[in-house]
Design an enzyme around this catalytic site. Structure first.
Site, short mmCIF file in Angstrom:
data_model
loop_
_atom_site.label_atom_id
_atom_site.label_comp_id
_atom_site.label_asym_id
_atom_site.label_seq_id
_atom_site.Cartn_x
_atom_site.Cartn_y
_atom_site.Cartn_z
N PRO A 154 -1.33 4.80 4.81
CA PRO A 154 -1.17 3.97 6.20
C PRO A 154 -1.53 4.66 7.10
O PRO A 154 -0.42 5.84 7.55
CB PRO A 154 0.46 3.62 6.01
N GLU A 155 -1.75 4.19 8.30
CA GLU A 155 -1.62 4.47 9.80
C GLU A 155 -0.14 3.35 10.67
O GLU A 155 0.56 2.87 10.20
CB GLU A 155 -2.93 4.99 10.11
N ARG A 206 1.63 8.51 -6.08
CA ARG A 206 0.99 9.97 -6.24
C ARG A 206 2.55 10.85 -5.83
O ARG A 206 2.30 11.62 -5.66
CB ARG A 206 0.31 9.64 -5.24
#
Ligand SMILES: [Zn+2]
Length: 273
Positions: A2-3, A110
């Site tokens: 995500p940015e 993750r």
């Protein structure tokens, strides 16, 4: 990962659903995802009410009325989902239950992301906050600020410079490729070779792609979801990102994929010089 637009979308979504909620229970199964001790949770989170949600770079901050705050970094695959009955699932690391029975899920397949509880007065002293550059959508982020900060990294590619969170905060691979395309600049160019005109264009397009993506709810390439479980639409129609081998929308040339700054990089051989 995500940015800025995805994290902003999550923060805005949280702001509308969790402010005013009081935390009554916290369950977590993975110390790296939620490192605080039971004692700290007991002292500063249980019984606390969320008073505000904000974003700095890619970090989400939920302020509590105890003077503490919850910081969240989604990293690669983190999600913050509010009260959706398909969760918890095998990716759920933290479940926060509120006094009205609703729940906030921190999912992270993750396990690179984290959620920490911290005294608000300590946040600005955290090294990970201190080394952050300015917010690109703030009013005081001018093209001169971009140029002056970028020019401290003259010998690296402009792409690596833009990805450096100490130059400006929140840019990742997708929006860097998109902004460099719109500005007509090859990602591999050394930062030192950019002219003032190019910095002006780059500044304009960094802000425009970020704002456009926020308006579209971000990009859902992999795991990213908004707080209500919805996907973002930005990557339905990118200029170059993920379009290698396809025609440039502006000139019709074939979009190339190369490696710059150790990242897969998309660019047009004609539109970008
Ligand atoms: Zn082109």
């Amino acid at each position: 990962m995500p940015e800025l637009p995805e994290v902003q979308t999550v923060a805005s979504g949280l702001q509308s659903v969790v402010v005013g909620k009081t935390v009554v229970q916290v369950e977590h199964d993975w110390p790296k995802s939620f490192p605080n001790s039971l004692q700290t949770v007991d002292d500063h989170l249980l019984g606390a009410t969320i008073t505000n949600v904000s974003r700095r770079a890619k970090i989400i901050r939920m302020d509590l009325n105890t003077g503490w705050a919850i910081l969240v970094h989604l990293k690669m695959t983190g999600q913050l989902i509010y009260n959706l009955d398909i969760f918890p699932d095998s990716t759920t690391r933290v479940i926060m239950t509120f006094s009205d029975g609703t729940k906030l899920y921190f999912n992270d397949q993750r396990k690179f992301g984290w959620m920490i509880l911290i005294d608000q007065t300590e946040i600005d002293r955290l090294p990970l906050i201190q080394r952050l550059g300015p917010e690109p959508l703030n009013r005081d982020f001018t093209w001169q600020v971009l140029r002056d900060r970028a020019m401290k990294h003259k010998r690296t590619s402009i792409k690596a410079t833009l990805l450096n969170q100490s130059v400006l905060a929140g840019m990742g691979n997708i929006y860097t490729d998109e902004a460099l395309f719109l500005a007509g600049i090859q990602p591999a160019r050394l930062t030192a070779t950019l002219t003032d005109e190019e910095f002006k264009r780059l500044h304009l397009h960094i802000r425009s792609v970020l704002q456009q993506s926020i308006d579209l709810g971000g990009s859902s390439r992999q795991n990213y979801l908004a707080v209500d479980g919805s996907k973002g639409d930005y990557l339905d129609d990118p200029y170059v990102y993920g379009r290698q081998g396809r025609q440039c929308k502006v000139c019709g040339s074939v979009i190339e994929k190369t490696k710059v700054a150790q990242r897969g990089t998309h660019s047009c051989p004609i539109c970008q010089i």
